[in-house]
Structure formats: structure tokens, C-alpha cells
Design a protein around this motif. Sequence first.
Motif, PDB file in Angstrom:
ATOM      1  N   VAL A  33     -33.016 -35.366  44.064  1.00  0.00           N
ATOM      2  CA  VAL A  33     -31.829 -34.974  43.311  1.00  0.00           C
ATOM      3  C   VAL A  33     -31.013 -34.076  44.245  1.00  0.00           C
ATOM      4  O   VAL A  33     -31.541 -33.091  44.779  1.00  0.00           O
ATOM      5  N   VAL A  35     -27.514 -31.842  45.355  1.00  0.00           N
ATOM      6  CA  VAL A  35     -26.304 -31.104  44.996  1.00  0.00           C
ATOM      7  C   VAL A  35     -25.375 -31.097  46.209  1.00  0.00           C
ATOM      8  O   VAL A  35     -25.724 -30.560  47.262  1.00  0.00           O
ATOM      9  N   ASN A  37     -21.706 -30.079  48.038  1.00  0.00           N
ATOM     10  CA  ASN A  37     -20.813 -28.921  48.032  1.00  0.00           C
ATOM     11  C   ASN A  37     -19.656 -29.159  48.993  1.00  0.00           C
ATOM     12  O   ASN A  37     -19.818 -29.763  50.050  1.00  0.00           O
ATOM     13  N   GLN A  45     -15.671 -34.817  44.626  1.00  0.00           N
ATOM     14  CA  GLN A  45     -15.992 -35.762  43.553  1.00  0.00           C
ATOM     15  C   GLN A  45     -16.020 -37.200  44.069  1.00  0.00           C
ATOM     16  O   GLN A  45     -16.864 -38.005  43.648  1.00  0.00           O
ATOM     17  N   ALA A  48     -19.310 -37.592  45.892  1.00  0.00           N
ATOM     18  CA  ALA A  48     -20.431 -37.663  44.957  1.00  0.00           C
ATOM     19  C   ALA A  48     -20.522 -39.030  44.303  1.00  0.00           C
ATOM     20  O   ALA A  48     -21.615 -39.600  44.176  1.00  0.00           O
ATOM     21  N   ARG A  52     -23.537 -41.736  44.549  1.00  0.00           N
ATOM     22  CA  ARG A  52     -24.191 -42.312  43.363  1.00  0.00           C
ATOM     23  C   ARG A  52     -24.172 -43.831  43.425  1.00  0.00           C
ATOM     24  O   ARG A  52     -25.173 -44.498  43.137  1.00  0.00           O
ATOM     25  N   ASP A  58     -29.390 -39.079  41.310  1.00  0.00           N
ATOM     26  CA  ASP A  58     -28.799 -38.001  40.533  1.00  0.00           C
ATOM     27  C   ASP A  58     -28.091 -37.077  41.524  1.00  0.00           C
ATOM     28  O   ASP A  58     -28.736 -36.372  42.307  1.00  0.00           O
ATOM     29  N   ARG A  60     -25.223 -34.085  41.961  1.00  0.00           N
ATOM     30  CA  ARG A  60     -24.469 -33.038  41.284  1.00  0.00           C
ATOM     31  C   ARG A  60     -23.518 -32.372  42.269  1.00  0.00           C
ATOM     32  O   ARG A  60     -23.668 -32.529  43.481  1.00  0.00           O
ATOM     33  N   THR A  61     -22.554 -31.636  41.771  1.00  0.00           N
ATOM     34  CA  THR A  61     -21.548 -31.049  42.657  1.00  0.00           C
ATOM     35  C   THR A  61     -21.281 -29.597  42.309  1.00  0.00           C
ATOM     36  O   THR A  61     -21.345 -29.200  41.143  1.00  0.00           O
ATOM     37  N   ALA A  78     -27.468 -25.050  39.784  1.00  0.00           N
ATOM     38  CA  ALA A  78     -27.202 -26.459  39.494  1.00  0.00           C
ATOM     39  C   ALA A  78     -28.467 -27.285  39.307  1.00  0.00           C
ATOM     40  O   ALA A  78     -28.415 -28.422  38.833  1.00  0.00           O
ATOM     41  N   VAL A  79     -29.619 -26.721  39.690  1.00  0.00           N
ATOM     42  CA  VAL A  79     -30.901 -27.425  39.588  1.00  0.00           C
ATOM     43  C   VAL A  79     -31.965 -26.484  39.028  1.00  0.00           C
ATOM     44  O   VAL A  79     -31.829 -25.263  39.120  1.00  0.00           O
TER      45      VAL A  79
END
Length: 259
Positions: A33, A35, A37, A45, A48, A52, A58, A60-61, A78-79
Motif C-alpha cells: 500500500v 502513499v 506525495n 492525483q 496516483a 492505480r 491501494d 493514497r496521496t 495516511a496509513v
Amino acid sequence: MDLGLRGRFALVAASSAGLGYACASALARDGAVVVLNGRDEAALQQAAQRLRDETGADVRTVAGDVADPAVQQDLVDAVPQVDILVNNNGGPPFRDFREVDRDALLAGVTANMAAPVELVQRVIDGMIERRFGRIVSITSFSVKMPIAGLDLSSGARAGLTGFLAGVARDVASANVTINFMMPGYFATDRLRSLHAREAAERGVPVETVAAEGAGRVPAGRFGDPDEFGAACAFLCSQHAGYITGQSLLIDGGAYPGIL
């Protein structure tokens, strides 16, 4: 080879493009997973969603400058836990050392030394408690082979290496490793922008500048970011627990020494 990354939680700083994205991509492909940045929300975005789509992971940002303590906390939050931390950040601009005033000096040290250390401080105790942690800091081959004009970048990243080298020995018995990756010339947008600037200054085609640069690398080419990402993923894997406090030079043979 199963890297043992499935279900691990990874923070990758400055990862919306370039070598940071390559590391995030490799970790995601192996089941972590991740994250992402970056400072530019729209670019972050897009990166990301691309990741995906490519991996099904998974992703995340957290937008913002990783040198900002609030952004650092958002990354950690975030996690549920941080198993892997990849430190990365853009370097100070190319300039003569005489032009580096006090404000520029402090900004460079904050971005390329203090911020990574602060992130390590935020995550390392949890890694020790769980007896698994992988920390990789992306520095530069200029730590080993300094380049005039990149003095601030070289100095700050060398300082980071020295600071964390002692920490690495202190936490090694808890199966927490801290390593460094020193990239040479990789085919990234940053390198392409440097070539474009030089081409404009010299009044020659950008292809000429790129070919000259690649010709100075013994491998005869620039690195593929995916190669860098794969090496990063290995250092973050279950197989790299006996590698710590090391700086991995990935430069196609450009550094002429043996040590």
C-alpha cells in the motif's frame, strides 16, 4: 522472487514523478500500500491514478512540501503503520557556491537533510516495536563525486548520510534497515530540462546535448527509472535485512573509483 511486500505500508516522499514515482511503482507492483506525495495537487492525483491503473494497488496521496511538519504528520496518518519509508526531495538549483546566501543554505539543508531525518524520527520507533522497518533515502551520486554548482545539494545529502549511518547501526538488531541510493543520470524530466537549458545556452539541438551526456556514461545510456525502482524495492524487501548503512551507487559506471 517474492519480496515479501504484500500488505506492507509504504510512504514515498516527492513521488509524483521521476525516481520517487519509480520507487512507488515498484513497491506497488509487489503488493505494498503506497502513499504518494508531491507539491502539485493536480499532478499528484494524475500520478496516483496512473499507478492505480497500472498496478491495481491501494494508492493514497498527501499533497504538500515534505519539509513542512504538518505534511509529514499527514503522511504518517495516511496509513495504520509505516513499514517502509522512502525519503526523497528535489535538490537546490544549480548555482555557484558564492551565490548561496544564508537563507538558501538553510533552505537546502532543511529540504535535503532535516526533513528526511524528521520523517525517520516519526516512524522508526513503530518499526522497532514491530521488528520490521525499511528506510531508503534517495541522495545523489554527487555525494560520492561532488559537482561544482551542486555544492549545497551534495553537502546536505552527505550530511544526511552521515547522520543516519549511525542510526542504522543502532536499530539494526530490530530488523530495521537504513540505506541510501545514489542515482547518476536517469532519463527523467529533470534531466531533460537540464539538457534543454544547456542546449539553449550553447545554441545546439537538445538531442546533441543528450547524446554527449549519454556518451560520457560507460553504459552508453542514461538509466531507466524502472531500474532504480526495482533496486529500491529490493532494499525494502524481506531479503535485504542484512544490508544496512550502505550507499548504493547506480550510475552506469560513471564513477571512476573502486570504493
